[in-house]
Structure formats: C-alpha cells, structure tokens
Motif scaffolding. Sequence first.
Motif, mmCIF file in Angstrom:
data_model
loop_
_atom_site.group_PDB
_atom_site.id
_atom_site.type_symbol
_atom_site.label_atom_id
_atom_site.label_comp_id
_atom_site.label_asym_id
_atom_site.label_seq_id
_atom_site.Cartn_x
_atom_site.Cartn_y
_atom_site.Cartn_z
ATOM 1 N N HIS A 166 0.904 -1.256 -0.126
ATOM 2 C CA HIS A 166 0.084 -0.033 -0.096
ATOM 3 C C HIS A 166 0.835 1.143 -0.177
ATOM 4 C CE1 HIS A 166 -3.647 -2.236 0.501
ATOM 5 N NE2 HIS A 166 -3.113 -2.960 1.572
ATOM 6 N N CYS B 10 0.082 -5.180 0.814
ATOM 7 C CA CYS B 10 -0.835 -5.592 0.182
ATOM 8 C C CYS B 10 -1.095 -7.183 0.227
ATOM 9 C CB CYS B 10 -1.338 -4.804 -1.110
ATOM 10 S SG CYS B 10 -2.767 -5.204 -1.981
ATOM 11 N N THR C 45 1.771 3.553 -7.355
ATOM 12 C CA THR C 45 0.509 2.992 -7.112
ATOM 13 C C THR C 45 -0.677 4.132 -7.025
ATOM 14 O OG1 THR C 45 0.951 3.355 -4.581
ATOM 15 C CG2 THR C 45 1.499 1.365 -5.617
ATOM 16 N N ASN D 135 -5.926 -3.208 -6.864
ATOM 17 C CA ASN D 135 -7.015 -2.251 -6.878
ATOM 18 C C ASN D 135 -8.420 -2.944 -7.714
ATOM 19 O OD1 ASN D 135 -6.056 -2.088 -9.434
ATOM 20 N ND2 ASN D 135 -6.027 0.121 -9.442
ATOM 21 N N ARG E 58 -9.108 -1.120 -3.800
ATOM 22 C CA ARG E 58 -7.879 -1.374 -2.704
ATOM 23 C C ARG E 58 -8.652 -1.866 -1.395
ATOM 24 N NH1 ARG E 58 -3.342 2.781 -3.906
ATOM 25 N NH2 ARG E 58 -3.937 3.450 -6.065
#
Length: 346
Positions: free
Chosen positions: A21, A27, A344, A268, A274
């Motif tokens: 993240h 993530c 990102t 995502n 997300r």
Amino acid sequence: MPPIPPSPTPRIVIYYQTQHHPDGTPCSILPIITQPNIAVTHVNLAAIHLNDPPGHITLNDHVPSDPRYITLWAELQVLQASGVKVLGMLGGAAKGSFTRLDLDEATFEEYYCPLRDLIRQRGLDGLDLDVEEPMTLAGIIRLIDRLKSDFGQDFIITLAPVAAALISDNPEHNLSGFNYEALEVMRGKQIAWYNTQFYCGWGDVSRTDGYDFMIARGYPAEKIVIGMVTNPGNGSGWVPFEMLQEVLITLKSRYPGFGGVMGWEYFNSLPGDRERPWEWSEFMTKNLRDGFPTATSAAANSGASASALQNKQNPFLFADQDPKAEKEEAPLPKQFAYYSDSNTEV
C-alpha cells in the motif's frame, strides 16, 4: 518431448505486481484463499527484471531478497500449500531482460543462470514470459528449451502476447518480435497457455470477435486465457461487469475448453477496489467455475461453426474492408504504464 500435463480450465489468473500500500504496508494476497467462494488457479508474481551486470536481478525496483519482500514470499508459500500455482513474470513494459537473453551463448548463460537460481530458491511453479521488446524466434525457443531442461515437464511456461499478435501477422501489431504462430507450431507442446492482453488498444474484451478469430487461426481454446484490466486506472479497455459477463458466458458456451481469464492487476481490482481487491476473483469464480450454463451443442449456441469462423473478418481490419485488399493499417495503440510499488497512485 511429451506435452505438458493439462491444467483445469477455465483458469483464473491474477497478476500481482503492486505488493504494498502507499504507506508501505503489505497488500496481502491471502484473501484469495481465505475469503469464501474464490477459486483462483494461478498467481503471476510481477515483475522480474534482468539488469546489468549479469546477476543483478530485481523484483520491480528492489532485489528479491530485500526485507520488504519477507511477507510476500511467505504468503506465496501459503498459496502454494493451498493449491494455487505461483509463477514469476519475467519482463513486461520494462525492456532489457529478453534482449540480454537473446545474445550469444556465453552471454545467455551469464544472465540465465542467476534467473534459474532464483526460480529454484523461491520454488516457483513456472515462469510467465512477457516479451514486450524485440526478440528472435530462436532466442525464445532457446529460453523455453532451457527452462524445460532445468525444471522438467511439469514446470509451467506461459507467454503474455498482446491480443493483436495472435490475430494479425503485421509486425506492428506484435510487441515481441517473433511470430507466435510459428512459435506455437515449433514449441506449442511446451507452452501451457497464453495470457493474452485484450486491453490498452491491443484487443477488446467487450466482444468475442478477437477470441473467435484466434480459434479460427488454429490456436486451441484451452490455451487462450483472455486478459483484462481489473480497474480503469490500470490501463484503457476496462469493461463493465454486466457486459463482461455476457462475453464470458458466450465464450464458455461456444468453446467447452475455454482457457479462462487473467486480470491485470490484483491490488485495486474492482468491484472492491483497494479495500477488497479479492472481489474480482469472487466474481470470476461465480461466473466461470460455478453454475455456468452448459451448451447442449456448442455449435448450436454459438451459431458459428469452425468453418464459418474461418471466414470471419480479422477484427484488426476496418469493418468495410476486404481482408485481402491492401488498405491503410489500423493505428498502433499508444504505450501505457505499468504500476508498481513505486507508482501506486492511479
């Protein structure tokens, strides 16, 4: 060589490149096995790059042994223990890896051997060859042969061509340089499937035409995995789920061996974005592996036999053109950006 053992279809393949993240926390990919009603078959870890000097390998922007990847490698082992196959993705939009592997034998060995060692060290189940730079047919064959020699017939080798490369013979519609039709003839038994990019102007997943044309050209349906962006922020060509569902139902009914889907990329994925990126996999599982309508006759449901598809117009020609006529080429799609841990915010 005998062909590789077939894998269950339709496959659900996820590309996993953005592993953190924006605040630096991992993530996690584990929800694809801990959340209910999800049956992901393969995860492609992106992206491995071969840099100068030989032996300098990076996973995105860092060496694979960087402490930031401790959680990543541990989670991938959990996936494998749960039955999900984990492949490394080599190459992609960052050029250079395949150019280095396409040189003389001595240079090939210098760059290849550290890659081989990384695959062994991390216990990867296969390698996805995303060739987005010019490479010779002899070069890609040498790489495939060496991987099979070193890791055996159960090692999964896939490629990730843009859809246009399997539809058109025009070299401008192919990022890889070599001809995929020739590769399929020469090494098709060693290639598990093609993660075909139907996005960013190279294909259109809102219609079945491109897939139909690939099958008409002789590619087996079980080897064509239809690739899509999972979020409009990941590249152009995102298709709403209602429309996508109709396309998938049609392909599954028309081709009993339909190869499946792949999504670029995990972090995502819609509809959960997300906060709940695994929901894309849940949607695909429901529509591909649970309760899909089964055609009593694929030919009857599709309204198109193999011979009829042979006469289908190449979707990369304008609608009013004779495929044999010499006309102006379709415009080459623009380049697009891959997103990684260092990029990102989309």
